[in-house]
Design an enzyme around this catalytic site. Structure first.
Site, PDB file in Angstrom:
ATOM      1  N   ARG A  15       0.853  -1.200   0.000  1.00 11.74           N
ATOM      2  CA  ARG A  15       0.000   0.000   0.000  1.00 11.74           C
ATOM      3  C   ARG A  15       0.890   1.252   0.000  1.00 11.74           C
ATOM      4  O   ARG A  15       2.096   1.166   0.177  1.00 11.74           O
ATOM      5  CB  ARG A  15      -0.906  -0.001   1.241  1.00 11.74           C
ATOM      6  CG  ARG A  15      -1.972  -1.060   1.205  1.00 11.74           C
ATOM      7  CD  ARG A  15      -2.737  -1.147   2.506  1.00 11.74           C
ATOM      8  NE  ARG A  15      -1.908  -1.641   3.589  1.00 11.74           N
ATOM      9  CZ  ARG A  15      -2.292  -1.761   4.856  1.00 11.74           C
ATOM     10  NH1 ARG A  15      -3.514  -1.404   5.208  1.00 11.74           N
ATOM     11  NH2 ARG A  15      -1.479  -2.229   5.784  1.00 11.74           N
ATOM     12  N   LYS A  75       2.458   1.957   7.170  1.00 13.36           N
ATOM     13  CA  LYS A  75       2.952   1.157   8.293  1.00 13.36           C
ATOM     14  C   LYS A  75       3.831   1.979   9.227  1.00 13.36           C
ATOM     15  O   LYS A  75       4.361   3.030   8.839  1.00 13.36           O
ATOM     16  CB  LYS A  75       3.771  -0.008   7.750  1.00 13.36           C
ATOM     17  CG  LYS A  75       2.899  -1.148   7.238  1.00 13.36           C
ATOM     18  CD  LYS A  75       2.001  -1.648   8.335  1.00 13.36           C
ATOM     19  CE  LYS A  75       1.505  -3.041   8.089  1.00 13.36           C
ATOM     20  NZ  LYS A  75       0.468  -3.404   9.077  1.00 13.36           N
ATOM     21  N   TYR A  94      -0.178   4.360  10.616  1.00 15.87           N
ATOM     22  CA  TYR A  94      -0.438   3.344  11.635  1.00 15.87           C
ATOM     23  C   TYR A  94       0.839   3.182  12.456  1.00 15.87           C
ATOM     24  O   TYR A  94       1.939   3.080  11.882  1.00 15.87           O
ATOM     25  CB  TYR A  94      -0.763   1.987  10.991  1.00 15.87           C
ATOM     26  CG  TYR A  94      -2.122   1.883  10.348  1.00 15.87           C
ATOM     27  CD1 TYR A  94      -3.288   2.033  11.093  1.00 15.87           C
ATOM     28  CD2 TYR A  94      -2.251   1.593   8.994  1.00 15.87           C
ATOM     29  CE1 TYR A  94      -4.544   1.916  10.511  1.00 15.87           C
ATOM     30  CE2 TYR A  94      -3.504   1.471   8.389  1.00 15.87           C
ATOM     31  CZ  TYR A  94      -4.640   1.632   9.160  1.00 15.87           C
ATOM     32  OH  TYR A  94      -5.872   1.512   8.572  1.00 15.87           O
ATOM     33  N   HIS A  96       0.667   1.382  16.054  1.00 18.16           N
ATOM     34  CA  HIS A  96       0.512   0.210  16.943  1.00 18.16           C
ATOM     35  C   HIS A  96       1.655   0.149  17.959  1.00 18.16           C
ATOM     36  O   HIS A  96       2.412  -0.812  18.021  1.00 18.16           O
ATOM     37  CB  HIS A  96       0.430  -1.085  16.113  1.00 18.16           C
ATOM     38  CG  HIS A  96      -0.794  -1.129  15.243  1.00 18.16           C
ATOM     39  ND1 HIS A  96      -2.055  -1.332  15.757  1.00 18.16           N
ATOM     40  CD2 HIS A  96      -0.953  -0.960  13.910  1.00 18.16           C
ATOM     41  CE1 HIS A  96      -2.941  -1.299  14.775  1.00 18.16           C
ATOM     42  NE2 HIS A  96      -2.304  -1.061  13.642  1.00 18.16           N
ATOM     43  N   GLU A 118      -4.629   4.359  14.135  1.00 23.68           N
ATOM     44  CA  GLU A 118      -5.511   3.416  14.837  1.00 23.68           C
ATOM     45  C   GLU A 118      -6.128   3.988  16.103  1.00 23.68           C
ATOM     46  O   GLU A 118      -7.039   3.368  16.659  1.00 23.68           O
ATOM     47  CB  GLU A 118      -4.758   2.113  15.151  1.00 23.68           C
ATOM     48  CG  GLU A 118      -3.687   2.204  16.229  1.00 23.68           C
ATOM     49  CD  GLU A 118      -2.332   2.686  15.683  1.00 23.68           C
ATOM     50  OE1 GLU A 118      -2.257   3.062  14.499  1.00 23.68           O
ATOM     51  OE2 GLU A 118      -1.351   2.684  16.452  1.00 23.68           O
ATOM     52  N   ASP A 270      -5.216 -11.228  14.153  1.00 22.20           N
ATOM     53  CA  ASP A 270      -4.292 -10.147  14.531  1.00 22.20           C
ATOM     54  C   ASP A 270      -4.411  -9.817  16.020  1.00 22.20           C
ATOM     55  O   ASP A 270      -3.566  -9.114  16.559  1.00 22.20           O
ATOM     56  CB  ASP A 270      -4.500  -8.904  13.645  1.00 22.20           C
ATOM     57  CG  ASP A 270      -5.873  -8.291  13.800  1.00 22.20           C
ATOM     58  OD1 ASP A 270      -6.812  -8.997  14.226  1.00 22.20           O
ATOM     59  OD2 ASP A 270      -6.027  -7.094  13.500  1.00 22.20           O
TER      60      ASP A 270
HETATM   61  P1  NAD Z   1     -15.787  -4.458  15.740  1.00 19.49           P
HETATM   62  O1  NAD Z   1     -15.529  -3.871  17.090  1.00 19.49           O
HETATM   63  O2  NAD Z   1     -16.456  -3.632  14.704  1.00 19.49           O
HETATM   64  O3  NAD Z   1     -16.679  -5.787  15.923  1.00 19.49           O
HETATM   65  C1  NAD Z   1     -16.402  -6.785  16.857  1.00 19.49           C
HETATM   66  C2  NAD Z   1     -17.710  -7.450  17.260  1.00 19.49           C
HETATM   67  O4  NAD Z   1     -17.383  -8.605  18.058  1.00 19.49           O
HETATM   68  C3  NAD Z   1     -18.633  -6.559  18.099  1.00 19.49           C
HETATM   69  O5  NAD Z   1     -19.911  -6.452  17.472  1.00 19.49           O
HETATM   70  C4  NAD Z   1     -18.703  -7.297  19.434  1.00 19.49           C
HETATM   71  O6  NAD Z   1     -19.983  -7.160  20.059  1.00 19.49           O
HETATM   72  C5  NAD Z   1     -18.427  -8.727  19.007  1.00 19.49           C
HETATM   73  N1  NAD Z   1     -17.989  -9.619  20.095  1.00 19.49           N
HETATM   74  C6  NAD Z   1     -17.098  -9.366  21.075  1.00 19.49           C
HETATM   75  N2  NAD Z   1     -16.961 -10.469  21.856  1.00 19.49           N
HETATM   76  C7  NAD Z   1     -17.774 -11.421  21.343  1.00 19.49           C
HETATM   77  C8  NAD Z   1     -18.058 -12.769  21.687  1.00 19.49           C
HETATM   78  N3  NAD Z   1     -17.488 -13.343  22.752  1.00 19.49           N
HETATM   79  N4  NAD Z   1     -18.931 -13.457  20.912  1.00 19.49           N
HETATM   80  C9  NAD Z   1     -19.510 -12.884  19.855  1.00 19.49           C
HETATM   81  N5  NAD Z   1     -19.285 -11.598  19.467  1.00 19.49           N
HETATM   82  C10 NAD Z   1     -18.425 -10.896  20.211  1.00 19.49           C
HETATM   83  O7  NAD Z   1     -14.381  -4.999  15.237  1.00 19.49           O
HETATM   84  P2  NAD Z   1     -13.974  -5.264  13.695  1.00 19.49           P
HETATM   85  O8  NAD Z   1     -13.457  -4.020  13.092  1.00 19.49           O
HETATM   86  O9  NAD Z   1     -15.095  -5.975  13.034  1.00 19.49           O
HETATM   87  O10 NAD Z   1     -12.718  -6.244  13.875  1.00 19.49           O
HETATM   88  C11 NAD Z   1     -12.888  -7.626  14.201  1.00 19.49           C
HETATM   89  C12 NAD Z   1     -11.517  -8.279  14.303  1.00 19.49           C
HETATM   90  O11 NAD Z   1     -10.920  -8.346  13.010  1.00 19.49           O
HETATM   91  C13 NAD Z   1     -10.502  -7.500  15.165  1.00 19.49           C
HETATM   92  O12 NAD Z   1      -9.730  -8.417  15.911  1.00 19.49           O
HETATM   93  C14 NAD Z   1      -9.649  -6.797  14.158  1.00 19.49           C
HETATM   94  O13 NAD Z   1      -8.363  -6.490  14.684  1.00 19.49           O
HETATM   95  C15 NAD Z   1      -9.589  -7.883  13.116  1.00 19.49           C
HETATM   96  N6  NAD Z   1      -9.091  -7.460  11.782  1.00 19.49           N
HETATM   97  C16 NAD Z   1      -8.215  -8.312  11.187  1.00 19.49           C
HETATM   98  C17 NAD Z   1      -7.740  -8.053   9.922  1.00 19.49           C
HETATM   99  C18 NAD Z   1      -6.819  -9.044   9.271  1.00 19.49           C
HETATM  100  O14 NAD Z   1      -6.216  -8.705   8.265  1.00 19.49           O
HETATM  101  N7  NAD Z   1      -6.719 -10.273   9.774  1.00 19.49           N
HETATM  102  C19 NAD Z   1      -8.105  -6.877   9.268  1.00 19.49           C
HETATM  103  C20 NAD Z   1      -9.006  -6.005   9.889  1.00 19.49           C
HETATM  104  C21 NAD Z   1      -9.506  -6.319  11.168  1.00 19.49           C
END
Ligand code: NAD
Length: 363
Positions: A15, A75, A94, A96, A118, A270
């Site tokens: 990116r 980054k 970002y 972190h 972030e 992550d």
């Molecule tokens: P978000 O806060 O918008 O949504 C998270 C949801 O999880 C909330 O609605 C919350 O109520 C729910 N939740 C929490 N604990 C729970 C449980 N025990 N059971 C069921 N639901 C539960 O967050 P997001 O932006 O959707 O991000 C979700 C995850 O994805 C984060 O860990 C984020 O870091 C990760 N992410 C990873 C990548 C990647 O490349 N792997 C990229 C972007 C985001």
């Protein structure tokens, strides 16, 4: 103001911090934009696209870091980049910092004013500069899961949408936030039968109002999670507990009760992942099989689509970048408490309480 954008040097990062469209806006605001040669190539932007937007091309990163008053990146700065930062300069990217004391020390020592994407907030309690990457990862998740379900990848050989006379795949999304909602929409659009589990009733209410007829919702009790995971062809992990490691919601023992060849896409990897058997993988080697279940656990999913991700990130950062350049960081942060929340380091001091607490320091 002079805005500089170096080429990203972190491994596998394609990116770029400033798009030609963002450069054009900045130039229209009377700013000078300096882009390192080749910075946009990974996202499909050539130097000439930036020149047409009114930017100037710098021959190397050293020139960008030496000349720019505001550095816009993607980054966190790598050690060789940190050595080029200086007092009075503003860094917008970002960071972190919480798990990274070495970077924190270097930023403090440099005297730079560092604003982290972030931790910038919005009026609805969201994180507007993280949301676009969650949208990308969420929309990618069913696509990667569909690929993992193919026989050649160890999957059960099920097509998400089925065909006339053959039923669709069952997709379960755990966590109905930004990632989960986007994943559910795309999986439903591909023709799968989708259920979203969440612990938040207001969130379930919102999803039901907005998406009834497209996908179902269930409260994420242990019983419902266990039942739905056992029936699923694909399970997408998308939970987030802010500031904490992801809770483990599916144990290794539960894999034995799943359909052989089912796919797990753990987007929450992550934050440690929400399946006991998850471990981070890379775009080069994205999947592995445990107890007959295919796992996809890439920690930087948006890296698969750097062009879309760059444009989405650029759209979100643009108003903040313009405010920083138009007003200077101090006035921009005074006028906007949400941007102020992004301030992590200033004049040798750590200014973010969560980062300080994570590192046992004073903010
Ligand atoms: P978000 O806060 O918008 O949504 C998270 C949801 O999880 C909330 O609605 C919350 O109520 C729910 N939740 C929490 N604990 C729970 C449980 N025990 N059971 C069921 N639901 C539960 O967050 P997001 O932006 O959707 O991000 C979700 C995850 O994805 C984060 O860990 C984020 O870091 C990760 N992410 C990873 C990548 C990647 O490349 N792997 C990229 C972007 C985001």
């Amino acid at each position: 103001m002079k805005i500089g954008c170096p080429r990203e040097i972190k491994n596998q990062e394609h990116r770029v911090g400033v798009t030609p469209a963002a450069a054009r806006e900045a130039v229209a605001h009377g700013h000078e934009v300096l882009i390192e040669t080749g910075a946009g190539l990974g996202a499909g932007f050539a130097d000439k696209d930036y020149v047409e937007a009114g930017a100037r091309i710098a021959p190397d990163a050293a020139t960008v870091f030496a000349e720019a008053e505001l550095i816009v990146k993607v980054k966190e700065p790598q050690p060789e980049e940190r050595r080029m930062l200086r007092k009075g300069q503003v860094l917008f990217t970002y960071l972190h910092l919480a798990p990274d004391p070495e970077q924190t020390r270097d930023l403090m020592a440099s005297g730079v004013t560092a604003i982290a994407y972030e931790t910038v907030t919005d009026a609805h309690g969201g994180l507007p500069l993280l949301a676009p990457m969650s949208e990308v990862a969420g929309r990618l998740a069913p696509q990667m899961g569909a690929w993992a379900l193919q026989k050649a990848n160890g999957g059960r050989g099920v097509l998400l949408g089925g065909v006339p006379g053959v039923g669709p795949a069952q997709v379960v999304v755990i966590g109905g936030g930004v990632v989960g909602t986007n994943a559910a929409r795309v999986a439903a659009g591909m023709g799968a039968q989708v259920t979203v589990l969440d612990r938040s009733i207001p969130r379930l209410r919102h999803l039901d109002e907005a998406f009834r007829g497209h996908f179902a919702t269930r409260y994420a009790s242990r019983a419902a999670t266990e039942e739905l995971v056992a029936q699923a062809d694909m399970v997408i992990g998308a939970v987030l507990v802010p500031g904490a490691a992801a809770p483990k919601l599916v144990s290794r023992a539960q894999l034995a009760g799943m359909k052989p060849g089912a796919a797990i896409v753990d987007v929450a990897i992550d934050q440690g992942g929400c399946f006991e058997t998850s471990r981070p993988t890379t775009h080069d080697d994205p999947i592995y099989v445990v107890d007959g279940i295919v796992h996809y656990c890439v920690a930087n999913m948006p890296g698969a689509t750097p062009r879309t991700s760059t444009i989405a990130l650029g759209n979100a950062t643009l108003p903040f970048m313009l405010a920083l350049a138009d007003k200077g960081w101090r006035k921009a942060c005074q006028d906007d408490p949400h941007l102020l929340n992004g301030l992590n380091v200033h004049a040798g001091k750590l200014t973010s309480r969560p980062v300080a607490e994570a590192q046992g320091l004073e903010a």
